[in-house]
Design an enzyme around this catalytic site. Structure first.
Site, PDB file in Angstrom:
ATOM      1  N   ASP A 141       1.039  -1.364   0.217  1.00 27.30           N
ATOM      2  CA  ASP A 141      -0.104  -0.299   0.071  1.00 27.30           C
ATOM      3  C   ASP A 141       0.983   1.374   0.116  1.00 27.30           C
ATOM      4  O   ASP A 141       1.645   0.834   0.556  1.00 27.30           O
ATOM      5  CB  ASP A 141      -0.624   0.017   1.234  1.00 27.30           C
ATOM      6  CG  ASP A 141      -1.440   1.047   1.354  1.00 27.30           C
ATOM      7  OD1 ASP A 141      -1.810   1.901   0.086  1.00 27.30           O
ATOM      8  OD2 ASP A 141      -2.204   1.670   2.677  1.00 27.30           O
ATOM      9  N   ASP A 341      -3.084   6.363  -5.528  1.00 20.35           N
ATOM     10  CA  ASP A 341      -3.436   5.228  -4.487  1.00 20.35           C
ATOM     11  C   ASP A 341      -2.859   4.064  -4.571  1.00 20.35           C
ATOM     12  O   ASP A 341      -4.661   3.568  -5.586  1.00 20.35           O
ATOM     13  CB  ASP A 341      -4.157   5.714  -3.100  1.00 20.35           C
ATOM     14  CG  ASP A 341      -4.109   4.534  -1.999  1.00 20.35           C
ATOM     15  OD1 ASP A 341      -3.276   4.035  -1.510  1.00 20.35           O
ATOM     16  OD2 ASP A 341      -4.780   4.681  -1.334  1.00 20.35           O
TER      17      ASP A 341
END
Length: 465
Positions: A141, A341
């Site tokens: 992430d 993201d």
């Protein structure tokens, strides 16, 4: 039959010219053509491995990141409002074979894949912890810093995961980080009564991980390892994380993998999220040569915001659809910023920008039969019987003149397993409570995303996996 076919052909030619904006000679740069076999993967490639169904009672109010509900850390909490529909968005496959780029020493490249079989819509990698190394499958992430895995003795709570839980007592290289260590301060500076450093990360839906900040050997491959890697040895892990074994943080903070690996591999990393859920992409720590066959890297400036120091922002100023620049002021994007993201599934645009994108997309797609909306998507088409789809090229334009051209899978998404030929525009309007625009992983699939932290720039290479 010929009398019916001619008007249809003329209509399609008219639409193609509209897509070209009156300049069909430049068509390749303005619209895309992709076969239905490519979009749907043919009979031999299933488009998706289903994620466990979302029940409304189980969906958190903040779901930008995964189907298991792991949102942004509490420090970056915002509220979306009512719980969304339980229907899950699906990434759509494009038939580009996976390609592992040649790594330049000392970079290291490992395969990545979708985590749908483990109950998450994030992407995962498998790495080793400890000596001897034990393998664990972790989501990665770019919006997180602290990496963590579940650890025995699970003094608080450990959820059911895919692999055996890590036992620190069986590793010859494990140690707890002492309170006075600089990395303890980066984790919040909390200490136990016996002088070891504690960490805690709480997510907006109430899920959390807490335990001992620790040092361990992280094996990226059988031949490449990072000794003394700081990570969270999680003994109290609450909430729904699917069946993954933990998380690898790739944010800009001191404790992320990319930051800790900078001294050994260089201050850069890249990844390519695979087009198919049944294939692999790659995650590279260090500097690499882009995948062969690419038309070069397009770089834009990496922006850092004081309120969100761990996030990777870019200066998006406009969106181009089929050669047509959407008539929205740049301040719609620049006022709050645009976040890249890997952990957010969809792309969230300012409402005015989304409306302009949707309307222009509809204008270029009038040759196709509309289909009912599929929450949260309001612009869908029934492509049953079509051999190929012509769609406008969608491109993100940045203030420095660079651009990011989306592949077909980043424009259309096929969300309904019961209607596999129904494709929807893969964007949604940004809720008023969301603090910035987000470019999610659906739009990033099949593109090598290069994060050159040292040079403060982000690169894009389409068609890389």
């Amino acid at each position: 039959m010929h009398a019916m076919a001619s008007p249809l052909l003329a209509a399609r030619l008219l639409v193609l010219c509209l897509l070209c904006g009156g300049a069909c000679a430049a068509a390749k740069r303005r619209y895309l053509s992709v076969s239905m076999d490519e979009l749907l993967g043919g009979s031999s490639k299933k488009a998706h491995v289903d994620c466990p169904p979302w029940n409304k009672s189980e969906v958190p109010r903040l779901i930008s990141r995964t189907c298991n509900g792991r949102p942004l850390p509490l420090d970056y909490l915002w509220t979306y409002g009512p719980a969304p529909s339980p229907h899950r968005p699906r990434g759509i496959p494009i038939s580009y074979p996976p390609t592992i780029p040649p790594a330049e020493a000392p970079a290291v490249t490992i395969p990545d894949s979708t985590g749908t079989s483990l109950g998450t819509l994030e992407f995962v990698v498998t790495v080793g912890f400890g000596t001897p190394a034990q393998t664990y499958t972790l989501m990665f992430d770019t919006g997180s810093d602290v990496s963590w895995i579940q650890c025995l003795p699970c003094s608080g709570h450990c959820y059911k995961q895919h692999d055996p839980i890590f036992d620190p007592t069986k590793s010859a290289t494990y140690s707890a980080v002492p309170c006075g260590h600089p990395q303890c301060a980066a984790a919040g500076g909390k200490c136990s009564s016996n002088g070891t450093c504690l960490y805690k990360v709480q997510y907006g839906d109430g899920s959390s991980t807490a335990g001992v900040l620790s040092h361990e050997t992280l094996s990226l491959t059988s031949a490449r390892a990072l000794p003394g890697f700081a990570f969270g040895c999680g003994e109290t892990n609450l909430g729904d994380f699917g069946d993954v074994d933990g998380l690898i943080g790739l944010g800009r903070g001191q404790l992320s993998l990319s930051s800790q690996a900078a001294a050994s591999f260089g201050a850069a990393f890249s990844y390519c999220l695979p087009s198919y859920n049944t294939s692999h992409g790659y995650l590279t720590i260090g500097t690499t040569t882009p995948a062969s066959g690419s038309d070069g890297v397009r770089y834009t400036a990496m922006i850092q915001k004081q309120d969100y120091p761990s996030f990777y922002f870019v200066d998006l100023v406009s969106i181009v659809v089929g050669g047509f620049v959407l008539p929205v002021p740049p301040i719609l994007f620049t006022r709050d910023g645009t976040l890249l993201d890997s952990g957010t599934v969809l792309t969230y645009l300012p409402p005015e920008a989304y409306t302009a994108l949707r309307d222009r997309f509809k204008f270029t797609m009038t040759q196709y039969k509309p289909a009912p909306a599929y929450d949260p998507f309001d612009t869908c088409y029934d492509f049953a019987g079509q051999n190929a789809i012509f769609m406008p090229l969608v491109s993100f334009k940045f203030s420095d003149g660079s651009s990011f051209d989306l592949s077909p899978f980043g424009v259309l998404i096929f969300p309904d397993d019961t209607a596999p030929a129904t494709g929807c525009l893969a964007f949604v309007p940004r809720p008023s409570t969301m603090p910035f625009t987000i470019v999610g992983n659906t739009q990033q699939r099949n593109t090598e995303m290069i994060y050159d932290v040292a040079a403060e720039k982000i690169g894009f290479v389409s068609g890389s996996c």
